[in-house]
Write a protein that holds these residues in place. Sequence first.
Motif, PDB file in Angstrom:
ATOM      1  N   GLY A 139     -38.617 -23.487  19.046  1.00  0.00           N
ATOM      2  CA  GLY A 139     -38.978 -23.127  18.253  1.00  0.00           C
ATOM      3  C   GLY A 139     -38.066 -22.363  16.938  1.00  0.00           C
ATOM      4  N   ILE A 140     -39.163 -21.080  17.792  1.00  0.00           N
ATOM      5  CA  ILE A 140     -38.647 -19.544  17.163  1.00  0.00           C
ATOM      6  C   ILE A 140     -37.814 -19.496  17.404  1.00  0.00           C
ATOM      7  N   VAL A 141     -37.120 -19.698  18.612  1.00  0.00           N
ATOM      8  CA  VAL A 141     -36.114 -19.143  19.584  1.00  0.00           C
ATOM      9  C   VAL A 141     -34.635 -19.506  18.793  1.00  0.00           C
ATOM     10  N   SER A 142     -35.011 -21.227  18.598  1.00  0.00           N
ATOM     11  CA  SER A 142     -33.988 -21.955  18.050  1.00  0.00           C
ATOM     12  C   SER A 142     -33.177 -21.671  16.958  1.00  0.00           C
ATOM     13  N   MET A 143     -34.727 -21.352  16.254  1.00  0.00           N
ATOM     14  CA  MET A 143     -34.503 -20.510  14.998  1.00  0.00           C
ATOM     15  C   MET A 143     -33.420 -19.193  14.719  1.00  0.00           C
ATOM     16  N   LEU A 144     -33.908 -18.108  15.645  1.00  0.00           N
ATOM     17  CA  LEU A 144     -33.492 -16.894  15.908  1.00  0.00           C
ATOM     18  C   LEU A 144     -31.421 -16.709  15.474  1.00  0.00           C
ATOM     19  N   LEU A 145     -31.442 -18.045  16.871  1.00  0.00           N
ATOM     20  CA  LEU A 145     -30.365 -18.609  16.885  1.00  0.00           C
ATOM     21  C   LEU A 145     -29.288 -19.075  16.150  1.00  0.00           C
ATOM     22  N   LEU A 146     -30.070 -19.956  14.963  1.00  0.00           N
ATOM     23  CA  LEU A 146     -28.969 -20.394  13.714  1.00  0.00           C
ATOM     24  C   LEU A 146     -29.188 -19.828  12.920  1.00  0.00           C
ATOM     25  N   LEU A 147     -29.878 -18.330  12.856  1.00  0.00           N
ATOM     26  CA  LEU A 147     -29.686 -17.117  12.163  1.00  0.00           C
ATOM     27  C   LEU A 147     -28.810 -16.524  12.391  1.00  0.00           C
ATOM     28  N   LEU A 148     -28.368 -16.785  14.020  1.00  0.00           N
ATOM     29  CA  LEU A 148     -27.459 -15.832  14.569  1.00  0.00           C
ATOM     30  C   LEU A 148     -26.032 -16.954  14.016  1.00  0.00           C
ATOM     31  N   HIS A 149     -25.751 -17.788  14.194  1.00  0.00           N
ATOM     32  CA  HIS A 149     -24.764 -18.729  13.189  1.00  0.00           C
ATOM     33  C   HIS A 149     -24.088 -18.299  11.568  1.00  0.00           C
ATOM     34  N   SER A 150     -25.142 -18.444  11.530  1.00  0.00           N
ATOM     35  CA  SER A 150     -25.721 -18.922   9.815  1.00  0.00           C
ATOM     36  C   SER A 150     -24.904 -16.488   9.354  1.00  0.00           C
ATOM     37  N   ARG A 151     -25.591 -15.803  10.132  1.00  0.00           N
ATOM     38  CA  ARG A 151     -24.846 -14.102   9.637  1.00  0.00           C
ATOM     39  C   ARG A 151     -23.819 -13.657  10.517  1.00  0.00           C
ATOM     40  N   ARG A 152     -23.874 -14.435  11.736  1.00  0.00           N
ATOM     41  CA  ARG A 152     -22.443 -13.862  12.476  1.00  0.00           C
ATOM     42  C   ARG A 152     -21.179 -14.286  12.682  1.00  0.00           C
ATOM     43  N   GLY A 153     -21.736 -15.911  11.922  1.00  0.00           N
ATOM     44  CA  GLY A 153     -20.537 -17.085  12.415  1.00  0.00           C
ATOM     45  C   GLY A 153     -20.433 -17.123  13.096  1.00  0.00           C
ATOM     46  N   SER A 154     -19.662 -18.510  13.980  1.00  0.00           N
ATOM     47  CA  SER A 154     -19.307 -19.718  14.984  1.00  0.00           C
ATOM     48  C   SER A 154     -19.248 -18.975  16.133  1.00  0.00           C
ATOM     49  N   LYS A 155     -19.123 -18.575  16.314  1.00  0.00           N
ATOM     50  CA  LYS A 155     -17.597 -17.818  17.729  1.00  0.00           C
ATOM     51  C   LYS A 155     -19.193 -17.456  18.343  1.00  0.00           C
TER      52      LYS A 155
END
Length: 418
Positions: A139-155
Motif C-alpha cells: 500500500g505504501i509503495v502504491s501511494m508513492l507511485l500515485l504521488l509521482l503521477h500527481s506531482r510529475r505528471g502522466s509520462k
Amino acid sequence: MPEPATSKSTPTPSARPHALLPLLGPAMVAGVAYLDPGNVASNMSAGAEYGYLLVWVVVLGNSMAWLIQYLSAKLGIATGESLPGLLGQRFRTKAGRYAYWIQAELVAMATDVAEVLGGAIALSLLFDLPLLVGGVITGIVSMLLLLLHSRRGSKPFERVITGLVVIIAVGFCAGILFAPVDGGSVVEGLVPRFEDSGSVLLAASILGATVMPHAIYAHSALTRDRFGFVPEGRVRQLVLRATRIDVTVALVIAGTVNVVILLLAAATLQGVAGTDTLEGAHAAIGSALGPIVATMFAVGLLASGLASTSVGAYAGAEIMSGLLHVQIPLVVRRVVTLIPALVILIIGVDPTLALVLSQVVLSFGIPFALVPLVRLTMRRDLLGESVNRWWTTVLAGIAAVLLITLNVTLLVLVATGA
C-alpha cells in the motif's frame, strides 16, 4: 458539438511511425489491470485444476478486452472527459448517481483486495515477511507511485509502470521455457466448453480478471490526462491511430503472459497437491523447475501487485471524482481502500481464495461499465467523427451479452448448488 471544459494541448504528430511513439503509454498503464495478482491466481487455479480446458476463456477475454479498452481510450480522446465523469453528468437523480457509485466503488475495492494481497504474498515468498506487513508495504509503495503521477505528471508514471510490466512479463514467462507444454492439449483448450460448475466459476473469475471494470473507467481518464480534448480532424485521427497501436501492444503482452501462466500451471501443477494457493504453486514450481524460476515467479508477482494496485487506486479516485464530484486527499483515500485487504489478512482468510473470489466480484461489475461505454461511444453528438461504426457497436454488444450471460449462468449454478 460543444468542446468540453477540459482542453489540454496535444502536440501535432506527423504520419511517420516513429512520430507516434511519444503518443504511446496510456494503454500500457491500463493494461497492468490485466496482469494483476487476480489474473495470476485465476489462471494458475484454472491450469492446476482443469489443465488446458479454459485456454479459450483467456483468449476470448483478451480479444474482447482489446475492443473495450480502445473504446474507453477513444471516449477520453474525443470528449476530453472520463467515463465516470460523463456518467456523473448524465444521472438525473442524486440517488441514481450514488447507487451507481456504490457498485463501482465496490468493484474498485475488490480490485484493490486482489492487488494488495498479491503483493503481500510475493513479499512473504521473497523475504518471509508476515502477510500483514507485506500488505502495508504494498500500500505504501502504491501511494508513492500515485504521488509521482500527481506531482510529475502522466509520462513519468507511465515509464515506471511500463518498467514493472517488463519485470512482470519476464518473471511469469521464464518458467514456460522449462515446462513441457502439450501442444495438442493447447489446441483442444481453444474449443469453448465447460466441465462442471467449478470450471464456470473459474471462467467467470478469469473474465473478471481480464475484462476489468476499473480498467474501463481508468483508460478514458488516462487518455484525458495525457491528451485532453483532441479536436476533430487530422490530429485526432493520428492520436487514435497511435492509441490502436498502444492498445494492441499492451494487450498482446498481457494476453501472452496470462496464457503462459495457465499453460505453466497446466504443465507443471495439474494433479500436484497444495497448488490451490499461490504459496503452494510457488513451492511446486520450485520443485518442478528449480528455485531460480520460482524466485522469478515471485518477483513477477510482486511487480504485478505494486503496479496494479497503483492503477486500481487511480481508477477508484477517478470514479469518486467523476460520479460524486468529490475530491478526497490521496493519502486518505489510499488508507481507506487498504482496510478491506488488511482485514482479510488479519482475520486469516485464505489469500488465494480471496483473490479468486475478488475476480468473480469484478465480473459482475463488467456490465455496469461496458453497457454505458458502448452507448456513449455510439453517440455522434458526443464523439462526432469518432463515433462507433455499426460493426464496432455490434461486436461490443456481443461481448456485453456474452459476459452478462456467463454471470447469470454462474448465479444459477451457485443458487442450485450445481
